[in-house]
Every structure is written in C-alpha cells, then in structure tokens.
Design a protein around this motif. Structure first.
Motif, PDB file in Angstrom:
ATOM      1  N   SER A 188       0.814  -1.208   0.000  1.00 37.71           N
ATOM      2  CA  SER A 188       0.000   0.000   0.000  1.00 37.71           C
ATOM      3  C   SER A 188       0.850   1.261   0.000  1.00 37.71           C
ATOM      4  O   SER A 188       0.463   2.280  -0.592  1.00 37.71           O
ATOM      5  CB  SER A 188      -0.968   0.004   1.189  1.00 37.71           C
ATOM      6  OG  SER A 188      -2.122  -0.774   0.887  1.00 37.71           O
ATOM      7  N   ILE A 231       1.972   1.635  -3.622  1.00 36.48           N
ATOM      8  CA  ILE A 231       0.844   2.104  -4.437  1.00 36.48           C
ATOM      9  C   ILE A 231       0.658   3.611  -4.265  1.00 36.48           C
ATOM     10  O   ILE A 231       0.473   4.343  -5.240  1.00 36.48           O
ATOM     11  CB  ILE A 231      -0.437   1.336  -4.057  1.00 36.48           C
ATOM     12  CG1 ILE A 231      -0.338  -0.122  -4.528  1.00 36.48           C
ATOM     13  CG2 ILE A 231      -1.673   2.004  -4.641  1.00 36.48           C
ATOM     14  CD1 ILE A 231      -1.430  -1.019  -3.986  1.00 36.48           C
ATOM     15  N   THR A 258      -3.122   3.525  -9.779  1.00 36.97           N
ATOM     16  CA  THR A 258      -4.583   3.483  -9.638  1.00 36.97           C
ATOM     17  C   THR A 258      -5.163   2.102  -9.901  1.00 36.97           C
ATOM     18  O   THR A 258      -6.287   1.820  -9.483  1.00 36.97           O
ATOM     19  CB  THR A 258      -5.238   4.494 -10.593  1.00 36.97           C
ATOM     20  OG1 THR A 258      -4.845   4.189 -11.946  1.00 36.97           O
ATOM     21  CG2 THR A 258      -4.798   5.919 -10.255  1.00 36.97           C
ATOM     22  N   ALA A 259      -4.429   1.253 -10.617  1.00 38.39           N
ATOM     23  CA  ALA A 259      -4.947  -0.084 -10.930  1.00 38.39           C
ATOM     24  C   ALA A 259      -3.789  -1.047 -11.130  1.00 38.39           C
ATOM     25  O   ALA A 259      -2.783  -0.699 -11.761  1.00 38.39           O
ATOM     26  CB  ALA A 259      -5.818  -0.046 -12.174  1.00 38.39           C
ATOM     27  N   ASP A 286      -7.121  -0.241  -0.906  1.00 38.14           N
ATOM     28  CA  ASP A 286      -6.359  -0.547  -2.120  1.00 38.14           C
ATOM     29  C   ASP A 286      -6.797  -1.837  -2.801  1.00 38.14           C
ATOM     30  O   ASP A 286      -6.467  -2.063  -3.973  1.00 38.14           O
ATOM     31  CB  ASP A 286      -4.860  -0.637  -1.800  1.00 38.14           C
ATOM     32  CG  ASP A 286      -4.257   0.728  -1.514  1.00 38.14           C
ATOM     33  OD1 ASP A 286      -4.656   1.695  -2.188  1.00 38.14           O
ATOM     34  OD2 ASP A 286      -3.395   0.840  -0.614  1.00 38.14           O
ATOM     35  N   ARG A 308      -8.367  -1.822  -6.288  1.00 38.15           N
ATOM     36  CA  ARG A 308      -7.467  -1.478  -7.389  1.00 38.15           C
ATOM     37  C   ARG A 308      -6.884  -2.725  -8.065  1.00 38.15           C
ATOM     38  O   ARG A 308      -6.356  -2.641  -9.171  1.00 38.15           O
ATOM     39  CB  ARG A 308      -6.295  -0.623  -6.879  1.00 38.15           C
ATOM     40  CG  ARG A 308      -6.674   0.632  -6.121  1.00 38.15           C
ATOM     41  CD  ARG A 308      -5.409   1.348  -5.635  1.00 38.15           C
ATOM     42  NE  ARG A 308      -5.711   2.389  -4.670  1.00 38.15           N
ATOM     43  CZ  ARG A 308      -5.975   3.659  -4.991  1.00 38.15           C
ATOM     44  NH1 ARG A 308      -5.973   4.017  -6.262  1.00 38.15           N
ATOM     45  NH2 ARG A 308      -6.246   4.548  -4.048  1.00 38.15           N
ATOM     46  N   ARG A 333      -7.035  -6.275  -9.852  1.00 38.52           N
ATOM     47  CA  ARG A 333      -7.962  -7.088 -10.649  1.00 38.52           C
ATOM     48  C   ARG A 333      -7.722  -8.588 -10.496  1.00 38.52           C
ATOM     49  O   ARG A 333      -8.671  -9.379 -10.494  1.00 38.52           O
ATOM     50  CB  ARG A 333      -7.861  -6.711 -12.133  1.00 38.52           C
ATOM     51  CG  ARG A 333      -8.976  -7.314 -12.996  1.00 38.52           C
ATOM     52  CD  ARG A 333      -8.905  -6.897 -14.457  1.00 38.52           C
ATOM     53  NE  ARG A 333      -7.940  -7.686 -15.226  1.00 38.52           N
ATOM     54  CZ  ARG A 333      -6.828  -7.197 -15.763  1.00 38.52           C
ATOM     55  NH1 ARG A 333      -6.527  -5.912 -15.626  1.00 38.52           N
ATOM     56  NH2 ARG A 333      -6.012  -7.977 -16.458  1.00 38.52           N
TER      57      ARG A 333
END
Length: 257
Positions: free
Chosen positions: A169, A172, A178-179, A202, A205, A207
C-alpha cells in the motif's frame, strides 16, 4: 556480472544457476503457470512481480503483452543483479527494486542460498529445504538413488542478508498507482505478510492475484478466505511436481464488468 543463457524461445537472459533458469522457463513460459484459471494480461496492465528472482515472470509478462508496466521486487543482491540486467536488456517498462515486500516497512534478515536461490527467504530451514528438493526430484522422475546423489553434491551453504522491506500500500501511494492488473506473489512462506501489507482501500485497485502459498499453519485457507472476502473468485491447484509438499497455487480474479 550474471552469466547469460539462450532460452528455447531464442530469448537471452541473465541468470544465476542454469538449472533454476531452465526450471523457471518451463514453469512460466512452457506451462504458463501464472496464466491459468482465467488469469490474463490486458493491454496497458500494471503488473507487480513480488519475489521476482531473476525476472523470468517479468520478462514473460513483457513478451506476452508488450506495453505492460512491471514493478518487480527482489531482495537478494545476486538475483536482483540478473533481474535488473534482464529488464535493461529487453527494455521492460517499469521499475525494479532491491527489497522485500512485507506487512511493515523496515529491515529484516533473510537466508540466501546461492545454489538454490528460489528457496531463499525469511523462513528458510535446511532440513525442510532438503526434504522439498528430494520430493521434487522424485516427482520429476528421478530414482531415489539419483536424488540422494544430487542432494549429496548440493552445497549446504547459506548467507544471512539484511534487506529493506516495504508495504504494497505504501508503494501504491508513493507511485500513484490506480490499478494493478495482476499481482504475482512467490515469496517462500511470506505470502500472508505480503497480503497483510495491502490496506482495505487498495484492494479494489487489484484485478487479479496469483500466489504460491505454502500451506503451513492454515495459510492456504487464510489466503483463500482473504481474497474471497475482497470480492475475488478463487481457484486453488497443486501441480503434480509439488505433490506431497505444502506448495499450492492460488489464482484470484474479479468478474469482468
């Protein structure tokens, strides 16, 4: 400088041990172990390679889907040198960091095996290491006698190394990500600590997650429950090579849409 090896697909890579590089190529390029159970790379994806070793998955992601950006993390200096050389040689967009990923930022001591770098980590144990190598040898088709000979020839050398640790985190936030299209984790029994370094805000974000999980002290069930709790569909499997070990692979993805 790391030595180089020409892979069966014609790609040249820097490596530490030929046998490990060949094993990684077979698992990642031939068996496509990180792109099973619905896991896929999409154009423009950001990929996190946690426990990158020499960067074989980093390179695979780049060749599989040119244009992805890879953030690779490897704490041990020797594999990191090969990782960096491979990223530079093949022009992989992204960043490489010589550090470990954990649940808190700081400094920790890891065990590094120069002759079996893939087994290096924070939970290294000489007896468990030899038992795992023996099982892998037998599952790989070698006779018990041949495995005993190979183990007898394997140096029992190890090094204690201090390494910086970071939280996902924090990474990030610092990098403004953002992804994350795919979070790949292979950290030799530290996977729960890696995942614990992701704050609730997070998780949306991310997938997809693919993680090697060592099922000790309920780790596999914990990881599966954590991922399902954050909205992922989760599949677990154990490759035939790892039958009889505690090593499983977890693939988690969000529904499209």
């Amino acid at each position: 400088m790391p030595e180089t090896l020409r892979l069966p697909n014609g790609t040249t890579v820097s490596h530490i041990n030929v046998s490990e590089a060949q094993f990684l190529y077979r698992e990642i390029f031939t068996e496509r172990c990180y792109l099973r159970n619905g896991i896929e790379l999409l154009p423009g994806d950001v990929v996190f390679d946690v426990g990158a070793n020499i960067g074989m998955f980093t390179l695979f992601a780049h060749l599989e889907r040119p244009g992805v950006t890879v953030h690779a993390f490897e704490p041990a200096p020797t594999p990191f040198a090969a990782l960096r050389a491979n990223v530079i040689r093949h022009g992989v967009p992204g960043r490489v960091d010589q550090c470990a990923v954990s649940d808190e930022a700081g400094v920790r001591t890891m065990t590094f095996y120069p002759d079996a770098t893939l087994m290096s980590g924070f939970h290294a144990d000489a007896t468990s290491r030899r038992e795992l190598l023996r099982t892998l040898g037998l599952n790989g088709g070698y006779s018990s006698e041949d495995v005993d000979i190979m183990l007898a020839q394997l140096p029992d050398t190890s090094q204690e190394l201090e390494t910086t640790t970071v939280r996902l985190s924090d990474v990030i936030a610092e990098r403004g990500i953002t992804a994350i299209g795919l979070l790949k984790i292979d950290v030799e029994k530290s996977e729960r600590r890696v995942l614990a370094g992701i704050e609730d805000a997070d998780w949306p974000r991310i997938r997809q997650v693919v993680a090697e999980v060592h099922d000790t002290e309920g780790a596999l069930g914990e990881v599966v429950a954590l991922l399902r709790g954050h909205g992922f569909t989760v599949v677990t499997e154990q490759e035939p090579l790892f039958a009889g070990t505690d090593i499983h692979q977890v693939a988690a993805r969000r529904a499209a849409g």
